[in-house]
Design a protein around this motif. Sequence first.
Motif, PDB file in Angstrom:
ATOM      1  N   VAL A  36      27.770  -4.103  -2.683  1.00  0.00           N
ATOM      2  CA  VAL A  36      29.212  -4.277  -2.573  1.00  0.00           C
ATOM      3  C   VAL A  36      29.904  -2.938  -2.834  1.00  0.00           C
ATOM      4  O   VAL A  36      29.800  -2.380  -3.923  1.00  0.00           O
ATOM      5  N   PHE A  37      30.581  -2.428  -1.801  1.00  0.00           N
ATOM      6  CA  PHE A  37      31.299  -1.163  -1.897  1.00  0.00           C
ATOM      7  C   PHE A  37      32.682  -1.378  -1.278  1.00  0.00           C
ATOM      8  O   PHE A  37      32.932  -1.003  -0.144  1.00  0.00           O
ATOM      9  N   ILE A  38      33.608  -1.997  -2.014  1.00  0.00           N
ATOM     10  CA  ILE A  38      34.922  -2.360  -1.496  1.00  0.00           C
ATOM     11  C   ILE A  38      35.921  -1.228  -1.747  1.00  0.00           C
ATOM     12  O   ILE A  38      35.963  -0.663  -2.841  1.00  0.00           O
ATOM     13  N   THR A  53      22.132  -3.305   6.121  1.00  0.00           N
ATOM     14  CA  THR A  53      22.094  -4.735   6.389  1.00  0.00           C
ATOM     15  C   THR A  53      22.770  -5.512   5.268  1.00  0.00           C
ATOM     16  O   THR A  53      22.471  -5.303   4.092  1.00  0.00           O
ATOM     17  N   ASP A  54      23.723  -6.385   5.646  1.00  0.00           N
ATOM     18  CA  ASP A  54      24.435  -7.277   4.733  1.00  0.00           C
ATOM     19  C   ASP A  54      25.276  -6.550   3.671  1.00  0.00           C
ATOM     20  O   ASP A  54      25.739  -7.171   2.727  1.00  0.00           O
ATOM     21  N   THR A  55      25.483  -5.262   3.808  1.00  0.00           N
ATOM     22  CA  THR A  55      26.293  -4.512   2.854  1.00  0.00           C
ATOM     23  C   THR A  55      27.767  -4.859   3.029  1.00  0.00           C
ATOM     24  O   THR A  55      28.246  -5.038   4.135  1.00  0.00           O
ATOM     25  N   ILE A  56      28.499  -4.947   1.932  1.00  0.00           N
ATOM     26  CA  ILE A  56      29.934  -5.217   1.973  1.00  0.00           C
ATOM     27  C   ILE A  56      30.671  -3.895   1.808  1.00  0.00           C
ATOM     28  O   ILE A  56      30.621  -3.276   0.746  1.00  0.00           O
ATOM     29  N   LEU A  57      31.324  -3.475   2.893  1.00  0.00           N
ATOM     30  CA  LEU A  57      32.095  -2.234   2.908  1.00  0.00           C
ATOM     31  C   LEU A  57      33.561  -2.518   3.211  1.00  0.00           C
ATOM     32  O   LEU A  57      34.267  -1.666   3.737  1.00  0.00           O
ATOM     33  N   ALA A  58      34.029  -3.708   2.874  1.00  0.00           N
ATOM     34  CA  ALA A  58      35.388  -4.129   3.201  1.00  0.00           C
ATOM     35  C   ALA A  58      36.408  -3.113   2.698  1.00  0.00           C
ATOM     36  O   ALA A  58      36.371  -2.697   1.542  1.00  0.00           O
ATOM     37  N   GLY A  59      37.303  -2.713   3.586  1.00  0.00           N
ATOM     38  CA  GLY A  59      38.366  -1.780   3.235  1.00  0.00           C
ATOM     39  C   GLY A  59      37.928  -0.337   3.098  1.00  0.00           C
ATOM     40  O   GLY A  59      38.714   0.514   2.699  1.00  0.00           O
ATOM     41  N   ALA A  60      36.681  -0.033   3.418  1.00  0.00           N
ATOM     42  CA  ALA A  60      36.178   1.339   3.272  1.00  0.00           C
ATOM     43  C   ALA A  60      36.820   2.283   4.272  1.00  0.00           C
ATOM     44  O   ALA A  60      37.131   1.908   5.394  1.00  0.00           O
ATOM     45  N   ASN A  61      37.006   3.517   3.853  1.00  0.00           N
ATOM     46  CA  ASN A  61      37.465   4.575   4.748  1.00  0.00           C
ATOM     47  C   ASN A  61      36.229   5.277   5.281  1.00  0.00           C
ATOM     48  O   ASN A  61      35.545   6.003   4.562  1.00  0.00           O
ATOM     49  N   LEU A  62      35.923   5.023   6.553  1.00  0.00           N
ATOM     50  CA  LEU A  62      34.770   5.626   7.219  1.00  0.00           C
ATOM     51  C   LEU A  62      35.227   6.580   8.318  1.00  0.00           C
ATOM     52  O   LEU A  62      34.536   6.778   9.307  1.00  0.00           O
ATOM     53  N   THR A  63      36.385   7.200   8.119  1.00  0.00           N
ATOM     54  CA  THR A  63      36.904   8.177   9.069  1.00  0.00           C
ATOM     55  C   THR A  63      35.919   9.335   9.181  1.00  0.00           C
ATOM     56  O   THR A  63      35.440   9.851   8.167  1.00  0.00           O
ATOM     57  N   GLN A  79      38.601  -4.729   7.617  1.00  0.00           N
ATOM     58  CA  GLN A  79      39.681  -3.824   7.250  1.00  0.00           C
ATOM     59  C   GLN A  79      39.233  -2.377   7.028  1.00  0.00           C
ATOM     60  O   GLN A  79      39.917  -1.598   6.368  1.00  0.00           O
ATOM     61  N   CYS A  80      38.079  -2.004   7.573  1.00  0.00           N
ATOM     62  CA  CYS A  80      37.607  -0.620   7.472  1.00  0.00           C
ATOM     63  C   CYS A  80      38.360   0.284   8.438  1.00  0.00           C
ATOM     64  O   CYS A  80      38.839  -0.153   9.473  1.00  0.00           O
ATOM     65  N   LYS A  81      38.435   1.552   8.088  1.00  0.00           N
ATOM     66  CA  LYS A  81      38.947   2.577   8.993  1.00  0.00           C
ATOM     67  C   LYS A  81      37.740   3.268   9.610  1.00  0.00           C
ATOM     68  O   LYS A  81      36.975   3.935   8.912  1.00  0.00           O
ATOM     69  N   LEU A  82      37.555   3.070  10.901  1.00  0.00           N
ATOM     70  CA  LEU A  82      36.470   3.707  11.636  1.00  0.00           C
ATOM     71  C   LEU A  82      37.075   4.649  12.669  1.00  0.00           C
ATOM     72  O   LEU A  82      36.854   4.527  13.858  1.00  0.00           O
ATOM     73  N   ILE A  83      37.853   5.591  12.186  1.00  0.00           N
ATOM     74  CA  ILE A  83      38.545   6.549  13.039  1.00  0.00           C
ATOM     75  C   ILE A  83      37.617   7.733  13.288  1.00  0.00           C
ATOM     76  O   ILE A  83      37.097   8.322  12.340  1.00  0.00           O
ATOM     77  N   ARG A  84      37.366   8.024  14.557  1.00  0.00           N
ATOM     78  CA  ARG A  84      36.468   9.099  14.986  1.00  0.00           C
ATOM     79  C   ARG A  84      35.054   8.929  14.425  1.00  0.00           C
ATOM     80  O   ARG A  84      34.326   9.895  14.254  1.00  0.00           O
ATOM     81  N   ALA A  85      34.678   7.695  14.119  1.00  0.00           N
ATOM     82  CA  ALA A  85      33.342   7.428  13.587  1.00  0.00           C
ATOM     83  C   ALA A  85      32.318   7.442  14.716  1.00  0.00           C
ATOM     84  O   ALA A  85      32.608   7.040  15.838  1.00  0.00           O
ATOM     85  N   ASN A  86      31.126   7.898  14.404  1.00  0.00           N
ATOM     86  CA  ASN A  86      30.024   7.885  15.359  1.00  0.00           C
ATOM     87  C   ASN A  86      29.186   6.644  15.092  1.00  0.00           C
ATOM     88  O   ASN A  86      28.460   6.584  14.108  1.00  0.00           O
ATOM     89  N   LEU A  87      29.317   5.657  15.968  1.00  0.00           N
ATOM     90  CA  LEU A  87      28.563   4.415  15.868  1.00  0.00           C
ATOM     91  C   LEU A  87      27.577   4.283  17.020  1.00  0.00           C
ATOM     92  O   LEU A  87      27.113   3.191  17.324  1.00  0.00           O
TER      93      LEU A  87
END
Length: 112
Positions: A36-38, A53-63, A79-87
Amino acid sequence: MDGEELRRRYAAGEINFSGLNLSGVNISGSEPMEDVFINIDLSGINLSGANLTDTILAGANLTDANLSNTNLTGANLGQCKLIRANLSGANLTKACLDVVKFMDSDMRGAEL
């Protein structure tokens, strides 16, 4: 830093981990409550090839995060920010993507 230290520092109240390189690290623990990493700041982090797998990253800033080839199966990214993220090549099967901000993210080859 490995996944165990990340969990330890997060449990101690640290929430800003921007710019870390955890490429290929498995931050998923054996117990779901360890994962859990909120509202954590992981902007610019390199988690390429990591098992989340199954990790909770709710609200994380992953810019600007590198999540290429990362296993995010069943992860909660609400509610994560995935701005310019490499997925690219990431596995997002059964991931929670409620109210996620995708802007200029690379999703080539991602599995949804």
